[in-house]
Design a protein around this motif. Structure first.
Motif, short mmCIF file in Angstrom:
data_model
loop_
_atom_site.label_atom_id
_atom_site.label_comp_id
_atom_site.label_asym_id
_atom_site.label_seq_id
_atom_site.Cartn_x
_atom_site.Cartn_y
_atom_site.Cartn_z
N MET A 1 0.85 -1.19 0.00
CA MET A 1 0.00 0.00 0.00
C MET A 1 0.88 1.24 0.00
O MET A 1 1.99 1.23 0.52
CB MET A 1 -0.93 0.00 1.21
N TRP A 2 0.36 2.30 -0.60
CA TRP A 2 1.11 3.54 -0.74
C TRP A 2 0.49 4.62 0.14
O TRP A 2 -0.72 4.83 0.14
CB TRP A 2 1.12 3.98 -2.21
N LEU A 3 1.36 5.30 0.88
CA LEU A 3 0.95 6.33 1.82
C LEU A 3 1.82 7.57 1.61
O LEU A 3 2.92 7.48 1.07
CB LEU A 3 1.11 5.83 3.27
N ALA A 4 1.32 8.70 2.08
CA ALA A 4 2.08 9.95 1.96
C ALA A 4 2.12 10.66 3.30
O ALA A 4 1.26 10.45 4.17
CB ALA A 4 1.46 10.86 0.90
N GLY A 5 3.13 11.50 3.46
CA GLY A 5 3.24 12.34 4.64
C GLY A 5 3.60 13.75 4.24
O GLY A 5 4.34 13.96 3.25
N PHE A 6 3.07 14.73 4.98
CA PHE A 6 3.31 16.13 4.65
C PHE A 6 3.64 16.93 5.91
O PHE A 6 3.00 16.75 6.95
CB PHE A 6 2.08 16.73 3.97
N ASP A 7 4.63 17.80 5.77
CA ASP A 7 5.04 18.69 6.86
C ASP A 7 4.95 20.12 6.35
O ASP A 7 5.94 20.67 5.84
CB ASP A 7 6.46 18.36 7.32
N PRO A 8 3.77 20.74 6.43
CA PRO A 8 3.58 22.07 5.84
C PRO A 8 4.50 23.13 6.44
O PRO A 8 4.80 23.13 7.63
CB PRO A 8 2.11 22.39 6.17
N GLY A 9 4.93 24.02 5.56
CA GLY A 9 5.77 25.14 5.97
C GLY A 9 5.76 26.20 4.88
O GLY A 9 5.00 26.11 3.91
N GLY A 10 6.61 27.19 5.01
CA GLY A 10 6.67 28.27 4.05
C GLY A 10 7.50 27.90 2.83
O GLY A 10 7.66 26.73 2.49
N GLY A 11 8.06 28.92 2.17
CA GLY A 11 8.84 28.69 0.96
C GLY A 11 10.00 27.74 1.18
O GLY A 11 10.81 27.94 2.08
N SER A 12 10.07 26.69 0.35
CA SER A 12 11.12 25.67 0.42
C SER A 12 11.19 25.00 1.79
O SER A 12 12.25 24.53 2.21
CB SER A 12 12.49 26.27 0.06
N GLN A 13 10.07 24.95 2.50
CA GLN A 13 10.04 24.33 3.83
C GLN A 13 8.83 23.40 4.00
O GLN A 13 8.47 23.05 5.11
CB GLN A 13 10.00 25.41 4.92
N PHE A 14 8.21 23.00 2.89
CA PHE A 14 7.05 22.12 2.94
C PHE A 14 7.53 20.70 2.61
O PHE A 14 7.68 20.33 1.46
CB PHE A 14 6.00 22.57 1.91
N GLY A 15 7.79 19.91 3.65
CA GLY A 15 8.29 18.56 3.43
C GLY A 15 7.19 17.63 2.97
O GLY A 15 6.04 17.74 3.39
N TRP A 16 7.55 16.69 2.10
CA TRP A 16 6.60 15.67 1.65
C TRP A 16 7.34 14.36 1.45
O TRP A 16 8.56 14.34 1.26
CB TRP A 16 5.91 16.08 0.34
N CYS A 17 6.61 13.27 1.51
CA CYS A 17 7.20 11.96 1.23
C CYS A 17 6.13 11.00 0.77
O CYS A 17 4.94 11.20 1.00
CB CYS A 17 7.91 11.40 2.47
N VAL A 18 6.59 9.94 0.12
CA VAL A 18 5.73 8.81 -0.27
C VAL A 18 6.40 7.55 0.25
O VAL A 18 7.62 7.38 0.09
CB VAL A 18 5.55 8.75 -1.80
N VAL A 19 5.62 6.68 0.87
CA VAL A 19 6.15 5.43 1.40
C VAL A 19 5.34 4.25 0.89
O VAL A 19 4.16 4.39 0.55
CB VAL A 19 6.16 5.41 2.95
N GLU A 20 5.99 3.11 0.82
CA GLU A 20 5.30 1.85 0.55
C GLU A 20 5.30 1.06 1.85
O GLU A 20 6.31 1.00 2.56
CB GLU A 20 6.00 1.06 -0.55
N ALA A 21 4.17 0.47 2.18
CA ALA A 21 4.04 -0.17 3.48
C ALA A 21 3.20 -1.43 3.40
O ALA A 21 2.44 -1.64 2.44
CB ALA A 21 3.42 0.80 4.48
N SER A 22 3.36 -2.26 4.42
CA SER A 22 2.52 -3.44 4.60
C SER A 22 1.91 -3.33 5.99
O SER A 22 1.98 -2.28 6.63
CB SER A 22 3.35 -4.71 4.47
#
Length: 227
Positions: A1-22
């Protein structure tokens, strides 16, 4: 399964990721990055999901619901618990929603809105990566939150090599919350249920975090009020 995570912030500070998980940890970190706004972060994450798959859940490090009459019970419970664990400034770690800066507050809700528009069935949980580090026993009085790297998180999230920025790390921790929500992980709970008549502009949302002990009395009182 595919999941995402987000760490909102200002310019060039909005972290994001995609993970594969079981159903079991660790999650496999597929791709991370830093954006400047919700549209850019969500688009980047969606492009990283294989075409034959669907993003089924996301965690967002931002308040996704409010109360009309003050502080949230979930935040009080978390502050109380991380204070017991040694956090020197729990009120600074878990701030009142009315004191958060605009990028964190607004861009998080916008990310949720964009995700729900793109994938109506997606499940979304609020996340709190820095508090989570305390609750999973990685952050301690000797190991402050800012010094935690992906090496200390290998039990939870596998990562091939190198290291991530703090924003990307926090996005990965938000994805861990999305995983807990999706598999109904043992030892985790939905703190959204502690609130009485919350307002959630992008409903439905959840707030999955590690379960808090039934003591001290303040936690019991808050749970009783929510029941």
């Amino acid at each position: 399964m595919w999941l995402a995570g987000f760490d909102p912030g200002g310019g060039s500070q909005f972290g994001w990721c995609v993970v594969e998980a079981s159903a079991e940890r660790p999650l496999s970190l597929h791709r991370t990055g830093v954006a400047s706004n919700a549209t850019e972060a969500v688009n980047c994450a969606l492009k990283e999901v294989p075409s034959e798959s669907t993003l089924i859940a996301a965690g967002i490090d931002s308040p996704l619901f409010w109360l009309p009459d003050g502080d949230r019970n979930a935040d009080r419970v978390i502050r109380n618990e991380i204070k017991k664990l040694g956090a020197s400034a729990p009120a600074g770690t878990v701030q009142h929603v009315n004191s958060l800066r605009g990028a964190c507050l607004v861009q998080g809700v916008l990310a949720a809105m964009l995700l729900r528009a793109a994938i109506p069935s997606i499940n979304i949980t609020e996340a709190h990566p820095k508090a989570l580090l305390w609750l999973i026993g990685v952050a301690t009085e000797r190991q402050p939150v800012k010094s935690v790297t992906m090496r200390e998180l290998s039990e939870f999230i596998s990562f091939r090599s190198g290291d991530l920025s703090e924003h990307e790390r926090d996005a990965a921790l938000a994805a861990l919350g999305a995983w807990a929500m999706t598999v109904k992980a043992s030892g985790w709970e939905d703190l959204f249920t502690l609130e009485h008549q919350p307002y959630a502009p992008i409903s439905p949302v959840a707030y999955w975090m590690p379960s808090m002990p039934p003591n001290p009395a303040v936690n019991r009182t808050l749970r009783d009020k929510a029941a």
